[in-house]
Motif scaffolding. Structure first.
Motif, PDB file in Angstrom:
ATOM      1  N   ASP A  82     -24.357 -23.809 -97.449  1.00 16.47           N
ATOM      2  CA  ASP A  82     -25.598 -23.305 -98.044  1.00 16.47           C
ATOM      3  C   ASP A  82     -25.827 -21.838 -97.684  1.00 16.47           C
ATOM      4  O   ASP A  82     -26.407 -21.080 -98.473  1.00 16.47           O
ATOM      5  N   LYS A  83     -25.370 -21.430 -96.498  1.00 13.82           N
ATOM      6  CA  LYS A  83     -25.508 -20.031 -96.099  1.00 13.82           C
ATOM      7  C   LYS A  83     -24.328 -19.186 -96.572  1.00 13.82           C
ATOM      8  O   LYS A  83     -24.456 -17.977 -96.718  1.00 13.82           O
ATOM      9  N   THR A  84     -23.192 -19.818 -96.815  1.00 10.94           N
ATOM     10  CA  THR A  84     -22.001 -19.089 -97.249  1.00 10.94           C
ATOM     11  C   THR A  84     -22.050 -18.747 -98.731  1.00 10.94           C
ATOM     12  O   THR A  84     -21.697 -17.631 -99.140  1.00 10.94           O
ATOM     13  N   ALA A  85     -22.474 -19.707 -99.542  1.00  9.79           N
ATOM     14  CA  ALA A  85     -22.421 -19.551-100.996  1.00  9.79           C
ATOM     15  C   ALA A  85     -23.143 -18.293-101.496  1.00  9.79           C
ATOM     16  O   ALA A  85     -22.611 -17.586-102.363  1.00  9.79           O
ATOM     17  N   PRO A  86     -24.351 -17.966-101.002  1.00  9.55           N
ATOM     18  CA  PRO A  86     -25.021 -16.755-101.509  1.00  9.55           C
ATOM     19  C   PRO A  86     -24.232 -15.470-101.246  1.00  9.55           C
ATOM     20  O   PRO A  86     -24.298 -14.536-102.044  1.00  9.55           O
ATOM     21  N   LEU A  87     -23.491 -15.435-100.153  1.00  9.29           N
ATOM     22  CA  LEU A  87     -22.697 -14.248 -99.836  1.00  9.29           C
ATOM     23  C   LEU A  87     -21.556 -14.084-100.846  1.00  9.29           C
ATOM     24  O   LEU A  87     -21.280 -12.972-101.304  1.00  9.29           O
ATOM     25  N   LEU A  88     -20.919 -15.192-101.203  1.00  7.00           N
ATOM     26  CA  LEU A  88     -19.845 -15.131-102.196  1.00  7.00           C
ATOM     27  C   LEU A  88     -20.402 -14.811-103.576  1.00  7.00           C
ATOM     28  O   LEU A  88     -19.825 -14.004-104.322  1.00  7.00           O
ATOM     29  N   GLU A  89     -21.513 -15.428-103.921  1.00 11.06           N
ATOM     30  CA  GLU A  89     -22.114 -15.192-105.243  1.00 11.06           C
ATOM     31  C   GLU A  89     -22.522 -13.733-105.397  1.00 11.06           C
ATOM     32  O   GLU A  89     -22.354 -13.142-106.477  1.00 11.06           O
ATOM     33  N   ALA A  90     -23.026 -13.132-104.333  1.00 11.34           N
ATOM     34  CA  ALA A  90     -23.457 -11.732-104.408  1.00 11.34           C
ATOM     35  C   ALA A  90     -22.279 -10.808-104.681  1.00 11.34           C
ATOM     36  O   ALA A  90     -22.430  -9.768-105.330  1.00 11.34           O
ATOM     37  N   GLY A  91     -21.095 -11.184-104.197  1.00 11.19           N
ATOM     38  CA  GLY A  91     -19.923 -10.346-104.382  1.00 11.19           C
ATOM     39  C   GLY A  91     -19.205 -10.551-105.696  1.00 11.19           C
ATOM     40  O   GLY A  91     -18.274  -9.790-106.014  1.00 11.19           O
ATOM     41  N   GLU A  92     -19.585 -11.557-106.439  1.00 10.35           N
ATOM     42  CA  GLU A  92     -19.002 -11.810-107.774  1.00 10.35           C
ATOM     43  C   GLU A  92     -17.475 -11.780-107.741  1.00 10.35           C
ATOM     44  O   GLU A  92     -16.813 -11.140-108.556  1.00 10.35           O
ATOM     45  N   GLY A  93     -16.917 -12.490-106.760  1.00 12.63           N
ATOM     46  CA  GLY A  93     -15.470 -12.579-106.645  1.00 12.63           C
ATOM     47  C   GLY A  93     -14.828 -11.495-105.814  1.00 12.63           C
ATOM     48  O   GLY A  93     -13.593 -11.477-105.666  1.00 12.63           O
ATOM     49  N   LEU A  94     -15.610 -10.587-105.240  1.00 19.13           N
ATOM     50  CA  LEU A  94     -15.057  -9.460-104.488  1.00 19.13           C
ATOM     51  C   LEU A  94     -14.990  -9.698-102.980  1.00 19.13           C
ATOM     52  O   LEU A  94     -14.480  -8.853-102.253  1.00 19.13           O
ATOM     53  N   VAL A  95     -15.515 -10.817-102.481  1.00 16.98           N
ATOM     54  CA  VAL A  95     -15.381 -11.117-101.055  1.00 16.98           C
ATOM     55  C   VAL A  95     -13.944 -11.556-100.818  1.00 16.98           C
ATOM     56  O   VAL A  95     -13.501 -12.583-101.324  1.00 16.98           O
ATOM     57  N   ARG A  96     -13.199 -10.760-100.056  1.00 12.44           N
ATOM     58  CA  ARG A  96     -11.771 -11.007 -99.861  1.00 12.44           C
ATOM     59  C   ARG A  96     -11.466 -11.578 -98.474  1.00 12.44           C
ATOM     60  O   ARG A  96     -10.515 -12.323 -98.311  1.00 12.44           O
ATOM     61  N   VAL A  97     -12.245 -11.166 -97.458  1.00 17.23           N
ATOM     62  CA  VAL A  97     -12.031 -11.615 -96.082  1.00 17.23           C
ATOM     63  C   VAL A  97     -13.363 -12.051 -95.495  1.00 17.23           C
ATOM     64  O   VAL A  97     -14.397 -11.411 -95.737  1.00 17.23           O
ATOM     65  N   PHE A  98     -13.334 -13.145 -94.732  1.00 16.20           N
ATOM     66  CA  PHE A  98     -14.551 -13.665 -94.099  1.00 16.20           C
ATOM     67  C   PHE A  98     -14.230 -13.948 -92.636  1.00 16.20           C
ATOM     68  O   PHE A  98     -13.421 -14.806 -92.324  1.00 16.20           O
ATOM     69  N   THR A  99     -14.866 -13.185 -91.734  1.00 12.69           N
ATOM     70  CA  THR A  99     -14.667 -13.386 -90.299  1.00 12.69           C
ATOM     71  C   THR A  99     -15.709 -14.349 -89.755  1.00 12.69           C
ATOM     72  O   THR A  99     -16.913 -14.169 -89.977  1.00 12.69           O
ATOM     73  N   LEU A 100     -15.229 -15.377 -89.045  1.00 14.05           N
ATOM     74  CA  LEU A 100     -16.129 -16.330 -88.396  1.00 14.05           C
ATOM     75  C   LEU A 100     -15.509 -16.791 -87.085  1.00 14.05           C
ATOM     76  O   LEU A 100     -14.321 -16.580 -86.831  1.00 14.05           O
ATOM     77  N   ALA A 101     -16.337 -17.409 -86.257  1.00 14.62           N
ATOM     78  CA  ALA A 101     -15.863 -18.011 -85.011  1.00 14.62           C
ATOM     79  C   ALA A 101     -15.559 -19.480 -85.285  1.00 14.62           C
ATOM     80  O   ALA A 101     -16.443 -20.210 -85.751  1.00 14.62           O
ATOM     81  N   PRO A 102     -14.329 -19.929 -85.037  1.00 13.76           N
ATOM     82  CA  PRO A 102     -14.001 -21.324 -85.329  1.00 13.76           C
ATOM     83  C   PRO A 102     -14.959 -22.333 -84.715  1.00 13.76           C
ATOM     84  O   PRO A 102     -15.259 -23.371 -85.324  1.00 13.76           O
TER      85      PRO A 102
END
Length: 328
Positions: free
Chosen positions: A108-128
């Motif tokens: 639910d928190k990830t989807a808005p970030l991807l939607e805002a980029g319209e396919g331009l989010v290429r790398v996502f850094t997170l802590a496993p």
């Protein structure tokens, strides 16, 4: 002879322009891209760091909108590197990110970030350790987003689980961790123990990782699995002064290194890719070809933007008088 070109997959700002400001202007974004182009950077992934998800999404959407109508921005901005908010809240591991915004990963928190980029989010850094059951990692990989571990104190079991789910990169190894850690069982050693399954980013400014240590890391990882990023903030190319990174003010001293006010951690870099390429040559003794691999070829290949030319096949006489194909 043409000058080397650079690809920077982690950059927070340039020439006085902070990419994490709200409502960045077209003029500021153009000025930063022109500065990058003058410094021989071919393209970048603009990095949006940890904040409230709505603010992060708005920043991504704003840059995406500006890019859509500008040939310069389209040429220079290959996409986004989202760094957070799913990172460790432990002191040291959170680094310069606002700890109050760091949180566990949910779709639910990830989807808005991807939607805002319209396919331009290429790398996502997170802590496993912030992605329980690796659900977000798997979905990001399904969306063709490269998942990178960073600002993390993941156990080896947590790192392995994330690798099995599709994790394929480690963000600025040697940074995003405390100055004092267990001498053997620490996140750097855990990541290096899985070097056959990861690509590693390094900040080659000499401050984030001493050059002798960087040389050791590259020998372990192998040049084919490594790449260099600037992690630059708005101070890059500007000299000493006070600069913005999101809601923070960062002071760059005479040594050109951005540090927190209490000197507890570094806050991005003020070093250009041009200078980092020089560092690799003069401090590590790498060849021009090796430097190009770290600063251009490897990140392009890893992002799927570059395919090496097919080997040239030529016919040479064989011992029986016929011809055989050989590869050069």
């Amino acid at each position: 002879m043409s000058r080397a070109k650079f690809i920077d997959v982690q950059i927070n700002g340039y020439y006085g322009v902070d990419f994490n400001q709200d409502d960045i202007s077209e003029e500021d974004l153009q000025a930063a891209c022109l500065g990058l182009e003058r410094d021989n950077v071919e393209s970048v992934l603009i990095t949006i760091i940890t904040d409230d998800v709505a603010r992060m999404s708005a920043r991504i959407a704003r840059i995406t909108q500006l890019r859509a109508n500008d040939p310069l921005l389209q040429r220079m901005i290959a996409g986004f590197h989202v760094e957070g908010p799913f990172i460790s809240t432990e002191p040291g591991y959170v680094g310069a990110h606002p700890v109050t915004a760091a949180c566990q990963a949910t779709w639910d928190k990830t989807a808005p970030l991807l939607e805002a980029g319209e396919g331009l989010v290429r790398v996502f850094t997170l802590a496993p350790e912030q992605d329980v059951d690796q659900l977000v990692t798997r979905r990001l990989v399904d969306e063709d987003v490269i998942v990178s571990a960073g600002h993390t104190n993941a156990t080896l079991d947590q790192l392995d689980a994330s690798l099995d789910a599709g994790l394929s990169m480690f963000t600025h190894l040697g940074n995003g961790c405390p100055r004092l850690m267990d001498r053997h069982d620490n996140i750097i050693q855990r990541a290096l123990s899985r070097s056959d399954r990861l690509h590693f980013g390094f900040i080659a400014d000499g401050a984030h990782v001493p050059f002798f240590a960087l040389k050791n890391y590259l020998e372990i990882v192998g040049l084919e699995r490594a790449f260099v990023v600037s992690d630059a903030i708005a101070a890059a190319g500007c000299g000493p002064g006070v600069y913005a990174l999101g809601d923070q003010e960062v002071t760059v001293g005479e040594d050109g290194v951005p540090r927190a006010e209490d000197d507890s951690h570094l806050v991005g870099s003020a070093t250009t890719m041009q200078q980092m390429a020089k560092n690799l040559r003069f401090h590590l003794g790498l060849t021009t070809s090796q430097v190009e691999s770290l600063t251009r070829v490897n990140p392009l290949q890893f992002l799927g933007l570059y395919m090496p030319p097919a080997p040239l096949r030529v016919k040479v006489p064989s011992q029986n008088g016929g011809h055989q194909a050989t590869t050069t």
